[in-house]
Structure formats: C-alpha cells, structure tokens
Design an enzyme around this catalytic site. Sequence first.
Site, PDB file in Angstrom:
ATOM      1  N   LYS A 144       0.848  -1.197   0.000  1.00 20.47           N
ATOM      2  CA  LYS A 144       0.000   0.000   0.000  1.00 20.47           C
ATOM      3  C   LYS A 144       0.883   1.246   0.000  1.00 20.47           C
ATOM      4  O   LYS A 144       1.908   1.291   0.690  1.00 20.47           O
ATOM      5  CB  LYS A 144      -0.890  -0.042   1.251  1.00 20.47           C
ATOM      6  CG  LYS A 144      -1.921   1.066   1.372  1.00 20.47           C
ATOM      7  CD  LYS A 144      -2.803   0.789   2.588  1.00 20.47           C
ATOM      8  CE  LYS A 144      -3.870   1.844   2.783  1.00 20.47           C
ATOM      9  NZ  LYS A 144      -4.776   1.496   3.899  1.00 20.47           N
TER      10      LYS A 144
ATOM     11  N   SER B  45      -9.500   1.293   3.027  1.00 22.46           N
ATOM     12  CA  SER B  45      -8.695   2.174   2.204  1.00 22.46           C
ATOM     13  C   SER B  45      -7.573   1.430   1.486  1.00 22.46           C
ATOM     14  O   SER B  45      -6.903   1.981   0.635  1.00 22.46           O
ATOM     15  CB  SER B  45      -8.103   3.291   3.076  1.00 22.46           C
ATOM     16  OG  SER B  45      -7.161   2.780   3.994  1.00 22.46           O
TER      17      SER B  45
ATOM     18  N   SER C  81      -9.941  -1.168   7.224  1.00 27.94           N
ATOM     19  CA  SER C  81      -9.308  -0.988   5.917  1.00 27.94           C
ATOM     20  C   SER C  81      -8.514  -2.185   5.403  1.00 27.94           C
ATOM     21  O   SER C  81      -8.018  -2.155   4.284  1.00 27.94           O
ATOM     22  CB  SER C  81      -8.410   0.252   5.925  1.00 27.94           C
ATOM     23  OG  SER C  81      -9.203   1.407   6.058  1.00 27.94           O
TER      24      SER C  81
END
Length: 478
Positions: A85, A163, A187
């Site tokens: 990420k 996310s 997330s």
Amino acid sequence: MAASIPDDIFFASITEINQKLKAKEFSAVELTKAFCGRLEQLGPRYNALALSLRVPALKAAKDVDGDLKRERYRGPLQGIPFGAKDLLAYAKHPTTWGARPYAGQVFDYNATVLNRLTKIGGILTGKLAMVELAGGPSYRYASASMTGPGLNPWDPTRWSGGSSSGSGIAVAAGLVTYALGSETSGSILTPAAFCGVTGLRPTYGLVSRHGAMALSWTLDKIGPLCRSAEDCGLVLHEIAGADAEDPASAGKSFYYAPQFARDLKEVKVGFAPADFSEWADPAARPDFTKALETVRSLGVQMVETKLPEFPYGPVIGTIISSEAAAIFEPLIQSGNVDQLADQKQIAGLKAGLEIPAKDYLKAMRIRSLIQDAMRVLFDDFDVLLAPARLAPAQKITQPLDRPSSDRPTPKERGLTALIPAGNLAGLPALSLPCGFADGMPMAIQLVGRPFSENLLLTIGKFFQEKTDWHKRRPVLQG
C-alpha cells in the site's frame, strides 16, 4: 523467458511458488518479469497501481537467483513478488499516500516492514493504490483517491473497498502473490471481504508502523492480504516483531506454528444468529448459513453472544477525527487540504481541528471501558465470529454514507459493531471468503484476544481446507 510462467502461478500460494523456484522450474527473474508485466498491464485498468517498481524488483530477483543457485534458502517468502500500500515509505521513490498534495513526496528510508521482507528475498514489484490519506476521518465516494476509485475485479462497476483498495484488487486479480495493507477501522477487512481474498489485521503493536503514514497513532495497524490463512501466517511471521522506531511497538515476535495448534474441541466461538439471519443482506444469507455450519463442523463449541452496549461508532469516529486533524494540521492550515478529491474528507479534516480536547479525552475514557468489557467478554470466548461485511460491495457511484439497505433495523444488535469494537480494543482479526451474493464475494471475520493470531489462523486454515472460496478467481476484463 517470462512467457514460460503458467497462468496458474499468478494465483498460486506462497509455498507452491517458493517450491517451484527451488526446483528451478523458473527463475526469480522470469517470475518477477511476469508479475511486473501483469501488474503494469492490469493494475491501471482497475485503478490498483500507484507505482511500478520493475527496475529494483528485477535487481532483487537477480540476487535471489544467485542465492538459490548457492542453496542459500531464506524462508518461504524468498523470491515471492508482493505489493505494498502506498502509505509505506520506499526509499528514493514517490510515496503519495493516495493524495494529490503528496504526489511528489519522496523519503530516503524504507518502512520497517519492507526492510524485513526484502532482507529475506521478498520482491516488491509495486506500490498499490489507496484511498487518500487512508480514508481520513471519513469520505463519501469510492473515487476519494489520486488514482481513481478502486474497481473490483469481480465486477468493475463495484467498489473494491477501502482504504487498502489496491492491495485487495492486486491479490484478487493475481497481480501480486500477497500485499501489505493497513487498518485503522476496517481498511484490511473490507477490501479482503469485497475482493474475495484473506486478510489479517494483527494485534495493535505487533507489526511496526515505522515508515508508514500515520492516520491515528492509537489505532493504525499494518497487515497482509493474501490468498489464504496459511499465507497470512507466513507473511506475519516475517513482518511482526519489536521495533524501537515505533513507540507503540508491543515488543513481541510472532512465530507461525500451525503444528502446535490447540485442539479445536476446546475452543469456544461466540456468534450472534441475528447477524447472519437478519442483519445480513438476504442474498448472502444462504452462504453465511453454510459458513456457520462449516465452522461448527470443525468441532469448536459455538455459543450465542452479543457485544456489550457502547457507542462504538461515535467513539472511534471522534478518536480518528481528532488524531487525523492533529497529524495533518500543516496540510489543513496551509490550505492544501482543498486539493483532496473528496469534499467530505476535506470538511472532516477541517472539522477535526475544532473537536474540543474534552471530547477526545471522553472518547478515550469510554474506549478504556470498551477494552475492559471486551476483556471480560473474552473470559468466556476464545474467538468471536461474524460477517466481515453484511452486504456485497456497492456500486462505485453509490455514496458510501448511504444506508446499504432500506430493510427495517433488527432488534438484536449482535456483533454488528465488531469492526470498530475490535479496532478500539486492538484485537486481531481474520477475514475469510465464505461465498457469494449477487455474484460478489462475501466473507466472515474471526476476532480473538490480543496476540491470538495463531488460533485465528488455525481455524482459518481448517475452514479453507473444507471450502474452496479462497481459490475462486474473477474473470478479468480486457
């Protein structure tokens, strides 16, 4: 030639790929070229790719081939392509946090988790897209990202979840073998559930956050999204551990040890029938019912329960808003916050600066009561079981703050607030694919006491030996 890599390898487990590398069925360079090509081709199509790292990845792969040639084995993650990420710092390359104001941001060091993986021969092939600033206090649309909305590989008109959107997409679409994501409140579990992959949220403090963007100092956690519970265990084994650079480090290591698993007949699993029969989307109920029966068939003791009564949502919302506004105060005060893609996100960050200290402190005080209450609940149970999400992924055009259904609210609250409750208490959780609703993946979540990851992974492993949901693949478009 990279063309020698069979398609099945893009969806193979960590252990399978590592064994084939050791058997010289293909080289790490060939494998890395194939994964980089796939990530570069399909990643942008699903808005999953923030940055390709082909050049450093191939250099690392060459080193791995040298090690394998000399039979220097460094563990199952050696030579395995993975993604991270884009809130994790990777030296001398952009780390954008998914947000336009940070598009040119470059660090001169790596996040601790990336150092741990590359040191044992893990091959980082790309930075993966994310919701801007990991979602901040709140956001209204899936498009709240510099790379656009995360498109679900099972249906690109639907959201991948946030996310850690790119991490969920990349694993589901076979663009990487596993990916690192982060969770403050859902997330990792949400994109894992929506994309049909296995996601592990570790206990707070078990994995170092040094080099990761902070959203909420007291809530942020880094964890893996993988093909299976077993793969999650192999990754956690390497990324967990003490780190003096992270003030919240628990100073503990994690050893994935399925061979020492407890007898499941001794394990008590708490669940709320209403979660599966009333709260869940009607289309998901048949597969949720089967998942419950599969868990029961493992021999565990299933006992009905519910969460203690607390305002979990408002408490976690106040804490995230307050801490995020303090962290991003320079962004807000400079006016650059207005460059963000989501209006609700902009307004939420600005409003966070206005939260009185007494409200934050009150939320933290209630949080300590929640932690105590969860501790008492876990006196009676080893694991809590609930749907990871109650409904399948919504359309990317649908406002995320709109209720997912107009059905009347069931009387029994059950464990529906388990994501905020589990995060407030810093508890580990595992999301396991368990079926489909409207053609989209659904998942259950297992939540345990602090540092009980081995138990969660054991239940997950046995569950996945009895089901094949984690082996299903989306038909990719284009």
